[in-house]
Design an enzyme around this catalytic site. Structure first.
Site, short mmCIF file in Angstrom:
data_model
loop_
_atom_site.label_atom_id
_atom_site.label_comp_id
_atom_site.label_asym_id
_atom_site.label_seq_id
_atom_site.Cartn_x
_atom_site.Cartn_y
_atom_site.Cartn_z
N TYR A 124 53.14 95.32 27.28
CA TYR A 124 54.90 94.03 26.72
C TYR A 124 55.90 94.13 26.47
CZ TYR A 124 56.58 89.52 25.70
OH TYR A 124 57.59 88.51 25.23
N TRP B 182 60.46 93.57 28.03
CA TRP B 182 61.58 93.12 29.12
C TRP B 182 61.11 93.84 30.65
CZ3 TRP B 182 65.05 88.62 30.04
CH2 TRP B 182 64.38 87.81 29.71
#
Length: 828
Positions: free
Chosen positions: A159, A161
């Site tokens: 996980y 950005w």
């Protein structure tokens, strides 16, 4: 994006600009990166630049200025009226000393294999290997774990950005490769909205946190009172999950120009409050629910609630009102009761209730309030309060949970939707991040708990989840050693797997704690395509390769394709298509949609070679969008996705779960740790705000750090009264600590935080004084060293990143050098 990196040259060529330039409207435009910033950005590029190449990022679409084969500056496009100066840090990502240049393997792992001494992760030296050797090691290990322990022993739910782009979506690419190999364990949820994205479907029948808001023109025209409750759009709207279009700043500027009354409720007087000249109320941290309940009690006791709306559009209000009046527990949730908890005067709480009811009020909430213990209650209570006001579905009224994220409220354009590559091979358009993949999923914020306790069963949203026994972690597009809570516990957990593989751009803390590290390209060393504006979909841009890949870096697509071939899957990964084949396929699919909707778009070659983004405009429906207007107008024909079809102030579904930490209606429950506890061990709350000059941990290792670092470390803001009591002055290096760990920061004394609160932005790179050691002093200032690692409740199991208490003192020892942005030692 996989990482962040700092250049020693390009980053120093840009002008340094403070975020706030004053309180005038013209200064406000400069604050948001308007015309003044646009001119300064244009001056960065040399007049005789050898190329100006269109590309894009989380920070916006830009023209890359290339001189003598080097990316020297990112110039915002004219369509971005409020560009962020974080674009100035992008060239640094390619050229910083922290750049991972070659495939690297931890020395002990290379010598002893996957069952090496895993306590050396983070402490060991690294060894350079060839790409052929690295691919061979990974393929062999994936095969070994699959045969020995099954695919359920492989965690691929990484996980973070990740970089923008419909093709080079590294998380989907990882899933795609692992699915070819028989699947893997994935994650569910995220660190941003872990609690709300689970509770909101029970309350309003939809995610809510990632959905379009009432359009800004409607808010500006109709809202008489705007409440920023724990929200700071002036900072957080600089970024977007896809290409940032910064349309929210147009709404902010219009709101300021009109002079609409704004109230900011936040322990920190943030940049949005300053820009809008808002009235500032600073409650004790983690007491938002109590304060809201005090407002709700006033609305009910003074007859200010909209009984007709509650009857027509909600269920369960009667039980909630009984709770407010203390009929269940003997405690009335009066304004005086709330004041004792949140430390906002009772008269102020009552005045808020009256003002909210008297005026067309838009409640704009941030997400920090749900990243706390019992975080589910915050937005549920906000929705209950908005329901009592009866303005949901009216122009300029109701509530919004995404005005601060990806420029929510920017009118949605008439545009097609680009598809992208998927983990499963199925075509997924729109919210592709919601694609289901993997054998099973665990709540993301419970990763340390999972690694430490294989076989443990936990409650999650009405079901049971049993943790697998993970032997291999494959992480791309994220930096858990910056974004996960209780870093020292994470280090302990990270020692459990037999193999950790990471793709990265720079030597992040996570990369330093891996066994096999592969150098990934930045977005600017490959081709891609992406849309701009998560809610507006106003832009579409070809992300052209700016320069050739540095050193031996390769794209995630090429890496996973080679691993797939090594594992014997032939063309199963790339389907025999090149990078440009995929990009053209995505564009042509959007072109077909566009033509069906009457949207004028060029053929692919003209689009790609034009070196300009496509700009789409909203129609009148987009400009006049009012959230929940259809539900309010026709509740039977446009019901919500809840069991009742209405707003559920009381949830029978949650009641049936029987959780002791998530009652069936909004409820005040003391956090596990807070400064108001009778037995509180620590006197200060640490507000872990979003940073001004980076995206979480991204760009921390660029020249932008010069804008904010104090003594080379993450800044810590402290109220003058708290600073005086501890003998702390501006510029001092301080030690912030609690039972979980200790970090060094640079002090800034300011009344922008209320007494009893420290402000340390999240995302600083973890920098242990003793490499790899549990409990080591963090020399740079990663606040998650101090954060509690527990689920918000059995319902959502979200993270509690804002449940941080501790103390601070001036650091008097010999200052250790900051090494967070240095590569690890390499064995010669």
């Amino acid at each position: 994006m996989e990482s962040d990196s700092k250049s020693n040259t390009a980053g120093k060529q840009v002008s340094r600009r403070s975020f706030l330039k004053g309180s005038s409207a013209l200064a406000g435009l400069a604050m948001f990166g308007g015309p003044a910033l646009l001119m300064s950005s244009r001056s960065v590029a040399a007049k005789d630049a050898s190329a100006s190449i269109l590309s894009g990022s989380h920070w916006g679409v830009f023209k890359a200025q290339v001189e003598q084969g080097k990316f020297v500056a990112a110039k915002p496009i004219a369509a971005d009226k409020f560009p962020t100066d974080m674009l100035n840090g992008l060239p640094d990502l390619l050229y910083d000393d922290s750049r991972i240049k070659y495939p690297m393997v931890r020395a002990g792992y290379l010598k002893h294999g996957p069952k090496a001494n895993d306590e050396m992760r983070g402490a060991d030296e690294f060894v350079r290997v060839s790409w052929e050797k690295a691919i061979e090691l990974i393929a062999e290990e994936l095969e070994r774990v699959k045969k020995a322990d099954g695919n359920e022993a492989i965690f691929g739910g990484s996980y973070g950005w990740k970089s923008v782009g419909k093709l080079h979506n590294c998380r989907n690419l990882l899933g795609r490769m692992l699915n070819l190999h028989g699947s893997y364990i994935n994650h569910t949820g995220d660190y941003s909205t872990g609690a709300s994205q689970v509770i909101m479907p029970h309350v309003v029948g939809r995610l809510e946190v990632y959905e379009q808001q009432t359009a800004w023109p409607v808010v500006v025209d109709n809202s008489e009172l705007v409440v920023l409750w724990g929200a700071n759009p002036a900072v957080t709207n600089k970024i977007d999950w896809i290409l940032a279009d910064h349309g929210g700043y147009e709404g902010f500027a219009a709101l300021k120009k009109k002079g609409t009354r704004v109230i900011a409720i936040d322990p920190v007087r943030n940049d949005s409050a300053d820009y809008l000249e808002a009235e500032w109320l600073a409650p004790r941290p983690q007491t938002d629910v109590a304060m809201m309940l005090g407002i709700c009690h006033t609305l009910a006791s003074e007859g200010l609630h909209d009984a007709d709306f509650l009857d027509a559009y909600t269920v369960g209000y009667e039980a909630f009102e009984a709770y407010l009046m203390g009929k269940d527990d003997g405690t009335e949730k009066t304004a005086d009761w709330a004041a004792a908890i949140c430390e906002i005067p009772a008269d102020t709480i009552r005045a808020l209730a009256r003002d909210f009811a008297k005026h067309r009020t838009m409640l704009m909430s941030g997400w920090a309030m749900q990243r706390m213990d019992h975080g589910e209650q915050a937005h549920w209570t906000l929705v209950a309060m908005a329901s009592m006001l009866g303005q949901i579905g009216l122009p300029g009224g109701g509530f919004g949970l995404s005005y601060h994220y990806s420029n929510g409220g920017t009118p949605t354009a008439v545009s097609p939707i680009l598809p992208g590559i998927t983990a499963t091979g199925k075509a997924v358009e729109g919210a592709a991040w919601l694609e289901k993949s993997g054998l099973a999923s665990i709540p993301l914020a419970r990763i340390s708990d999972m690694l430490l306790n294989p076989g443990k069963t936990i409650d999650f949203n009405g079901s049971k989840v049993t943790y697998p026994d993970i032997k291999l972690i494959y992480w791309v597009g994220g930096n858990p050693f910056c974004h996960h809570q209780d870093t020292n516990q994470l280090i302990k957990a990270w020692q459990k797997p037999e193999t950790v593989i990471v793709h990265e751009i720079g030597w992040t803390p996570t990369a330093k704690f891996a066994d096999i590290v592969l150098p990934a390209t930045t977005s600017y060393e490959r081709n891609d395509i992406e849309q701009g504006g998560s809610y507006s979909l106003r832009l579409m841009a070809g992300m052209h390769k700016v320069v050739d890949p540095m050193f031996e870096s390769r794209s995630d697509f090429d890496i996973f394709n080679d691993i797939s071939r090594k594992l014997g899957y032939g063309d199963g990964f790339d389907e025999g298509k090149s990078e440009m084949d995929w990009i053209k396929q995505f564009y042509d699919a959007a072109l077909k949609q566009g033509r069906a909707r009457g949207v004028d778009m060029p053929e692919f070659d003209d689009f790609w070679n034009g070196n300009e983004p496509l700009v789409f405009e909203p129609d009148e429906a987009g400009k006049n969008f009012v959230r929940y207007a259809d539900f309010r107008e026709e509740p039977l024909l446009s019901p919500l996705g809840t069991p009742s079809g209405k707003i559920e102030i009381y949830s029978r579904t949650i009641e049936a779960m029987g959780y002791d930490d998530c009652p069936p209606h909004p409820t005040w429950m003391e956090p596990a740790e807070w400064t108001g506890a009778k037995d509180a061990k620590y006197p200060l709350h640490v507000s872990t705000t979003h940073p001004r000059h980076r995206l979480h941990s991204q760009l921390n290792n660029t020249g932008l750090r010069d804008k904010y670092a104090i003594g080379g470390r993450e800044p810590m803001v402290i109220n003058p009264a708290d600073a005086k009591a501890r003998g702390i002055k501006d510029g001092d290096i301080v030690r912030v600590f609690n039972d979980r760990g200790e970090i060094l920061c640079g002090a800034r004394v300011s009344d922008s935080v209320r007494p009893g609160v420290l402000q340390v932005s999240e995302g600083g790179w973890y920098d242990p004084a003793k490499r790899g050691a549990i409990g080591a002093l963090d020399k740079y200032g990663n606040i998650n060293v101090l954060a509690i690692d527990k689920g918000t409740s059995k319902l959502a199991q979200g993270n509690c990143g804002h449940t941080v208490v501790g103390d601070v003192e001036k650091y008097t020892g010999k200052l250790p050098a900051v090494t967070a942005f240095n590569p690890p030692p390499v064995q010669s």
